[in-house]
Design an enzyme around this catalytic site. Structure first.
Site, PDB file in Angstrom:
ATOM      1  N   LYS A 111      44.220  43.603  37.097  1.00 56.18           N
ATOM      2  CA  LYS A 111      44.610  42.500  36.221  1.00 56.18           C
ATOM      3  C   LYS A 111      45.645  42.925  35.181  1.00 56.18           C
ATOM      4  CE  LYS A 111      41.097  40.836  34.151  1.00 56.18           C
ATOM      5  NZ  LYS A 111      41.111  41.606  32.899  1.00 56.18           N
ATOM      6  N   THR A 142      47.572  45.518  35.161  1.00 57.67           N
ATOM      7  CA  THR A 142      48.804  45.885  35.866  1.00 57.67           C
ATOM      8  C   THR A 142      49.623  44.641  36.192  1.00 57.67           C
ATOM      9  OG1 THR A 142      47.711  47.824  36.805  1.00 57.67           O
ATOM     10  CG2 THR A 142      49.716  47.075  37.904  1.00 57.67           C
ATOM     11  N   ARG A 202      45.053  43.691  25.020  1.00 60.11           N
ATOM     12  CA  ARG A 202      44.061  44.323  24.144  1.00 60.11           C
ATOM     13  C   ARG A 202      44.339  45.823  24.043  1.00 60.11           C
ATOM     14  NH1 ARG A 202      38.483  43.115  26.810  1.00 60.11           N
ATOM     15  NH2 ARG A 202      39.741  43.329  28.690  1.00 60.11           N
ATOM     16  N   LYS A 205      35.394  53.756  33.112  1.00 63.69           N
ATOM     17  CA  LYS A 205      36.241  52.601  33.364  1.00 63.69           C
ATOM     18  C   LYS A 205      37.732  52.938  33.320  1.00 63.69           C
ATOM     19  CE  LYS A 205      37.070  47.882  31.715  1.00 63.69           C
ATOM     20  NZ  LYS A 205      38.446  48.044  31.227  1.00 63.69           N
ATOM     21  N   ALA A 235      34.530  41.976  26.814  1.00 61.95           N
ATOM     22  CA  ALA A 235      34.493  40.630  27.386  1.00 61.95           C
ATOM     23  C   ALA A 235      33.096  40.207  27.823  1.00 61.95           C
ATOM     24  CB  ALA A 235      35.441  40.543  28.573  1.00 61.95           C
ATOM     25  N   PHE A 242      37.679  41.010  32.327  1.00 62.67           N
ATOM     26  CA  PHE A 242      36.834  40.846  33.514  1.00 62.67           C
ATOM     27  C   PHE A 242      37.253  39.598  34.297  1.00 62.67           C
ATOM     28  CE2 PHE A 242      33.671  43.346  30.842  1.00 62.67           C
ATOM     29  CZ  PHE A 242      33.955  44.534  31.479  1.00 62.67           C
ATOM     30  N   PHE A 272      47.591  45.797  49.353  1.00 62.00           N
ATOM     31  CA  PHE A 272      47.330  47.174  49.753  1.00 62.00           C
ATOM     32  C   PHE A 272      47.884  47.380  51.167  1.00 62.00           C
ATOM     33  CE2 PHE A 272      44.566  46.926  46.194  1.00 62.00           C
ATOM     34  CZ  PHE A 272      44.254  48.223  45.807  1.00 62.00           C
ATOM     35  N   TRP A 295      52.563  47.248  41.100  1.00 58.52           N
ATOM     36  CA  TRP A 295      52.086  48.624  40.939  1.00 58.52           C
ATOM     37  C   TRP A 295      53.111  49.605  41.505  1.00 58.52           C
ATOM     38  CZ3 TRP A 295      51.027  53.008  43.701  1.00 58.52           C
ATOM     39  CH2 TRP A 295      50.245  53.978  43.052  1.00 58.52           C
TER      40      TRP A 295
END
Length: 554
Positions: free
Chosen positions: A69, A71, A92, A103, A271, A299, A380, A408
């Site tokens: 997200k 990214t 954030r 994480k 979140a 999230f 991917f 990415w």
């Protein structure tokens, strides 16, 4: 093997932050340098401009397969600038706890990152340290008041305020302090929260200016008297000193993306236990300086996006123009029951079973929130044409387009198609709506979220929660919005229920008012405000070489 995120970030050519400030029209007196590549914006010195459009990026229910997200936020911001729009990213700040835990950080990834990445993920401009200091000043003031005679009659068994540290440390969840001789204080049960779970973090992120911040701090309830009356910060007269600690932290931080585009990074409430969005001040500042502001909710859309709409938008007047829901084929297959080590194989059956998770999030953003939506698929190499076609077909049945995102690997160039779709959607008619109106009761608001957003059948309240609801409505807090404290891994309160679970109820164990932040926290399941470290923590890989260069940070 490809380059790591930190290697990519360290090879970037950054512009002096004064050049970035110049790009968005800031004068020298409107920002303060924090070294060569970071600055704080003096919001008070920025005149009102026409507000830019806000693009909210959210995601499907997170899985260990990853969704990307943040990214996507960074890549979309770069892409909008590439196609000729003036765009700013608003994110954030990362917490040190997850950085050293499991994480990871929150600066994007690959060629869609904000830099200086190491600074952002570590101490940055000291905002979190200031929030922790203000939190702990209040904790010290509470115990000092009790020690000095307890004129207010604070019941030390009913103090709800905890101390804070920006680290994952399960050892501090429940402690006993004030031990020893009388001069060491009054013994009592106590505990710590991680700094991002402190109500002060939420207060800072939902305040409009420094006066608003001081007033909101004064409204914080820290506990109750022996007569069951709430005690506020105003009664302890510590709000002025807390504001003094936060006078620099309230200013948004200006950095840049790898493509030298502006990014505002400010605030960082969790979140699942708080509202999960960057500060109102940063978002509104970005709106004054750009045509498009790309921001995110933490999230999945059931948490971050719902709270962005029902808490942040309700309090700030911000209205998104479009929503991006980020997903991966891999994560959807995991929602369909595939193990992580089997995700590289084509599996149409599992994808079909997992797709309802994405479709429910789309239903929420389009039908409940009334916002134009696009699905961004982080592609991917193992994704097959058949899998991608199935996702696209199912989304288009709901009148939602799917765009492949490759930010990415290619940065802004990999997000231009997504940027064009976002621009198109943001010009469409907007039917923005909250999940519930203000005038519903606490229980009615909770039921609205559970039934509309989660797809649940209803809510079960434990006796403690029932008592707290009665008390809070009697105290006049029933009008406040709801902040659900729930697992991020499922629409339900059971993290093992993946996909789109049905026929479930949510169990509410406790209710707490965050009177300073202006919302009611509803606790479901075992949501912790102080995480622990994993068996193999990330800190084992982090080091500094002889030249002072940080390695192993992602």
């Amino acid at each position: 093997m490809g380059k790591t995120d930190i290697e990519i970030a360290q090879e970037a050519t950054m512009l002096p932050i004064a050049k970035i400030a110049e790009k968005i029209g800031l004068e020298e007196e409107q920002f303060e340098l924090y070294g060569k590549y970071k600055a704080k914006i003096d919001v008070e010195k920025i005149q009102d401009h026409k507000n830019g459009k806000v693009i909210l990026v959210t995601a499907i229910t997170p899985t260990p397969a990853g969704e990307g997200k943040t990214t996507t936020v960074v890549g979309l911001g770069d892409a909008l600038n590439r196609v000729g729009k003036n765009a700013i990213v608003a994110l954030r700040e990362p917490s040190l706890g997850p950085v050293f835990g499991i994480k990871g950080g929150a600066a994007g990834g690959g060629y869609a990152q904000v830099v200086p990445m190491e600074d952002i993920n570590l101490h940055f401009t000291g905002d979190f340290h200031a929030i922790g200091a203000a939190n702990n000043l209040l904790a010290a003031a509470i115990d000092n008041h009790i020690f000095q005679g307890n004129e207010l009659g604070i019941d030390n068994r009913r103090i709800t305020w905890k101390r804070a540290v920006d680290m994952n440390d399960r050892q501090l969840r429940h402690i006993i302090d004030g031990l020893g001789a009388r001069v060491n204080g009054v013994p009592r049960e106590d505990g710590f929260e991680i700094t991002v779970a402190s109500e002060i973090m939420a207060v800072l992120c939902l305040s409009n200016d420094i006066e608003d911040l001081k007033e909101n701090l004064a409204n914080i309830i820290i506990g109750f008297t022996f007569d069951n009356e709430p005690i506020t910060v105003r009664q302890l007269n510590v709000q002025g000193a807390m504001t003094a600690l936060l006078k620099e932290a309230i200013k948004p931080n200006l950095v840049q993306t790898l493509e030298n585009n502006p990014a505002l990074i400010h605030g960082g409430p969790f979140a699942n236990i708080a509202h999960g969005c960057n500060s109102v001040i940063a978002t509104n500042t970005a709106r004054k300086l750009a045509d498009y502001v790309v921001t995110e909710g933490g999230f999945g859309a059931d948490l971050g996006a719902e709270k962005f709409i029902d808490i942040k938008c309700r309090k700030s007047g911000i209205r998104p123009s479009a929503v991006v829901v980020v997903a991966t084929v891999r994560a959807l297959k995991m929602h369909g029951g595939v193990a992580k080590d089997q995700l590289s194989k084509e599996n149409i059956d599992a994808l079909t079973k997992g797709l309802p998770n994405l479709l429910k999030h789309i239903e929420n953003t389009t039908t409940v929130f009334g916002l134009p939506t696009v699905v961004a698929i982080n592609k991917f190499p193992t994704d097959t044409e058949a899998e991608l076609a199935l996702v696209e077909s199912e989304c288009q049945k709901r009148n939602v387009n799917v765009v492949l995102s490759d930010v990415w690997e290619h940065g802004g160039a990999g997000g231009e198609e997504l940027a064009k779709e976002v621009i198109r959607l943001s010009e469409q008619e907007n039917h923005f709506s909250f999940t519930y109106p203000d005038d519903l009761s606490i229980k009615e608001k909770i039921h609205a979220i559970v039934e509309k957003i989660y797809g649940g059948n209803g809510v079960r309240y434990e006796p403690l929660a029932e008592r707290e609801i009665t008390k809070l409505e009697k105290l006049g807090f029933g009008h406040l919005p709801i902040c659900m404290a729930k697992t991020q891994y499922s629409f339900s309160d059971d993290q093992t229920k993946l996909g789109r679970p049905t026929d479930f109820t949510i169990t509410v164990s406790n209710i707490k008012v965050s009177a300073g932040a202006g919302f009611i926290v509803v606790y479901t399941g075992a949501v912790m405000t102080m995480p622990g470290l994993p068996k193999k923590p990330a800190y084992e890989q982090i080091d500094v070489d002889k030249d002072g260069r940080i390695i192993g940070l992602f």
